[in-house]
Design a protein around this motif. Structure first.
Motif, PDB file in Angstrom:
ATOM      1  N   TRP A  41      75.670  27.489 103.916  1.00  0.00           N
ATOM      2  CA  TRP A  41      74.847  28.796 104.528  1.00  0.00           C
ATOM      3  C   TRP A  41      76.353  30.183 104.512  1.00  0.00           C
ATOM      4  O   TRP A  41      76.050  30.593 104.615  1.00  0.00           O
ATOM      5  N   ARG A  46      69.786  30.532 101.277  1.00  0.00           N
ATOM      6  CA  ARG A  46      68.737  30.376 102.400  1.00  0.00           C
ATOM      7  C   ARG A  46      67.899  29.649 102.371  1.00  0.00           C
ATOM      8  O   ARG A  46      67.081  30.387 102.417  1.00  0.00           O
ATOM      9  N   ARG A  70      69.598  28.379 113.991  1.00  0.00           N
ATOM     10  CA  ARG A  70      70.185  29.497 113.150  1.00  0.00           C
ATOM     11  C   ARG A  70      69.257  30.139 113.172  1.00  0.00           C
ATOM     12  O   ARG A  70      68.021  29.789 113.488  1.00  0.00           O
ATOM     13  N   PRO A  71      69.336  31.452 113.018  1.00  0.00           N
ATOM     14  CA  PRO A  71      68.068  32.445 113.094  1.00  0.00           C
ATOM     15  C   PRO A  71      66.763  31.921 112.053  1.00  0.00           C
ATOM     16  O   PRO A  71      66.718  31.448 110.721  1.00  0.00           O
ATOM     17  N   GLU A  73      64.011  33.147 111.256  1.00  0.00           N
ATOM     18  CA  GLU A  73      63.693  33.829 109.950  1.00  0.00           C
ATOM     19  C   GLU A  73      64.076  34.497 108.687  1.00  0.00           C
ATOM     20  O   GLU A  73      64.222  35.239 107.880  1.00  0.00           O
ATOM     21  N   GLU A  74      65.664  33.976 108.922  1.00  0.00           N
ATOM     22  CA  GLU A  74      66.952  34.054 107.789  1.00  0.00           C
ATOM     23  C   GLU A  74      67.010  32.932 106.592  1.00  0.00           C
ATOM     24  O   GLU A  74      67.735  33.226 105.985  1.00  0.00           O
ATOM     25  N   PHE A  75      65.724  31.642 107.353  1.00  0.00           N
ATOM     26  CA  PHE A  75      66.142  30.732 105.744  1.00  0.00           C
ATOM     27  C   PHE A  75      64.709  30.053 105.890  1.00  0.00           C
ATOM     28  O   PHE A  75      63.627  30.590 106.243  1.00  0.00           O
TER      29      PHE A  75
END
Length: 315
Positions: A41, A46, A70-71, A73-75
Motif C-alpha cells: 500500500w 491498489r 482503508r478507504p 473505493e481506493e483499491f
C-alpha cells in the motif's frame, strides 16, 4: 503508481498476488502478512488478487484483515470461483496442495449457479469486504468438470447483471481457455498466468486479438523463478520444475543483454507485458516486505529502451 482502466476499474500496473499470504510453500505469521500488505500500500499498489484456493481461505482472510480500515473505493480486489471449501473427513495434518496450512478443509469443484453464488458470498465473509470488484472462474480447464467454463461464466454473468460483482472473467494458465472465454462471452477480462513472458509467447496473440478493446491481467511473468533474479542460478525453476538447459541459456542471454543497458532480467520480465496496450496489470506474488520492495523497485528504474535487441535472441 500509474493505473490502467479495466471495465471502469483503476488497476495499478503492478498488482499484489496474495497466494503467499495463504502460506504458499512456506508458512508466514499474521504480522508478516500485515506488513507485506502495508508495504504494498505504501508503495502505491491498489490492486490485490486472491482466491479461496490459496491456503484454504487463509489468503482471503489475511488480505481482508490487512485492508480493513482503508478507504474501500481506493483499491480493487479480485478473487475467484470454482473451488468451494468444505470440511475434510477425516481431517489431515496438512493441506495436500502447495500451502502450509492445516488440512481440515478440502477443495470441491463447483461451477453451477448455486455454487458460484455461494463461493462469492463466502469470499465476502472471509475478506470482510462489502463487495467484490472482480470475480474470475478459476482453472476451469483443469477441473475435469463438463462445461466448467460455460457454466462458471454464465453464473458470474448473472451475478454481474444483479450488481453483485463489478467485473467478471476467467483466471487460467491456459491461453486457449482465456481466448475462448473472450471470444464467446461478454466478459470483462481474463487473468492469464505464465504464457506471455520473456521465455514464452504461448497463444497470447490470440488472447490479445480476442480481447478487442477489453484489457487483460497477466501473472506468472517470472515463469516461477527463472526470471526473478538478475543472475540466473543453475537451480532455477521454469514452470515449477527444474529449468531445462535451453531455457537457462536463453534467460542468461537476456540477462546479459539487460545488464549491458543498465537493466535487470526481472525488470524486463515486468516491463515486457506492460508494453502491451491490452494489459491492465501485471500481478506479482509477494510474501514479505522485502519482496514487495524488490518488485516495486523494478518500475522505479529507468525504463528499458533496447527492445530491438530481443529479436536477435530469438524472442
Amino acid at each position: 503508481m500509474r493505473t490502467r482502466d479495466l471495465a471502469g476499474l483503476a488497476l495499478t500496473e503492478i498488482g499484489f498476488g496474495a497466494a503467499g499470504l495463504g502460506n504458499l510453500y512456506r508458512a508466514i505469521d499474521d504480522e508478516t502478512s500485515q506488513r507485506c500488505v502495508d508495504a504494498a500500500w505504501e508503495g502505491g499498489i491498489r490492486y490485490f488478487d486472491t482466491a479461496p484456493h490459496y491456503g484454504l481461505g487463509l489468503s482471503e482472510r489475511r488480505l481482508g484483515a490487512a485492508l480493513a480500515g482503508r478507504p474501500r473505493e481506493e483499491f480493487v480486489v479480485s478473487t475467484k470461483v470454482g473451488r468451494l471449501l468444505v470440511p475434510r473427513v477425516p481431517p489431515r495434518d496438512r493441506d495436500d496442495e502447495m500451502f502450509e496450512v492445516p488440512g481440515d478443509l478440502t477443495r470441491e469443484w463447483g461451477f453451477e449457479p448455486g455454487a458460484v453464488r455461494r463461493s462469492v458470498e463466502e469470499s465476502l465473509e472471509r475478506t470482510g469486504l462489502g463487495y467484490l470488484d472482480i470475480a474470475l472462474v478459476h482453472d476451469p480447464d483443469v477441473s475435469g468438470e463438463p462445461d466448467a467454463l460455460e457454466r462458471g461464466l454464465e453464473a458470474l454473468l448473472a451475478l454481474r447483471a444483479e450488481g453483485v460483482v463489478r467485473a467478471v472473467g476467467v483466471g487460467t494458465n491456459d491461453a486457449v481457455t482465456a481466448a475462448v472465454a473472450l471470444e464467446r462471452y461478454d466478459i470483462d477480462t481474463v487473468m492469464l498466468a505464465g504464457q506471455y513472458t520473456l521465455l514464452r509467447n504461448d497463444g497470447f496473440d490470440r488472447v490479445r486479438a480476442a480481447a478487442g478493446d477489453r484489457r487483460v491481467v497477466l501473472a506468472g511473468v517470472f515463469n516461477s523463478g527463472i526470471l526473478a533474479r538478475p543472475q540466473v542460478p543453475e537451480a532455477a525453476t521454469f514452470d515449477y520444475e527444474p529449468a531445462p538447459r535451453a531455457q537457462l541459456d536463453r534467460a542468461r542471454e537476456i540477462a546479459a543483454m539487460a545488464a549491458r543497458h543498465g537493466a535487470t532480467l526481472p525488470q524486463l520480465a515486468v516491463e515486457l507485458p506492460l508494453r502491451q496496450e491490452c494489459v491492465a496489470s501485471v500481478v506479482l506474488g509477494m510474501q514479505t516486505e522485502t519482496e514487495v520492495r524488490e518488485n516495486l523497485g523494478l518500475l522505479a528504474r529507468p525504463r528499458f529502451s533496447a527492445w530491438t535487441e530481443l529479436p536477435e535472441l530469438g524472442l
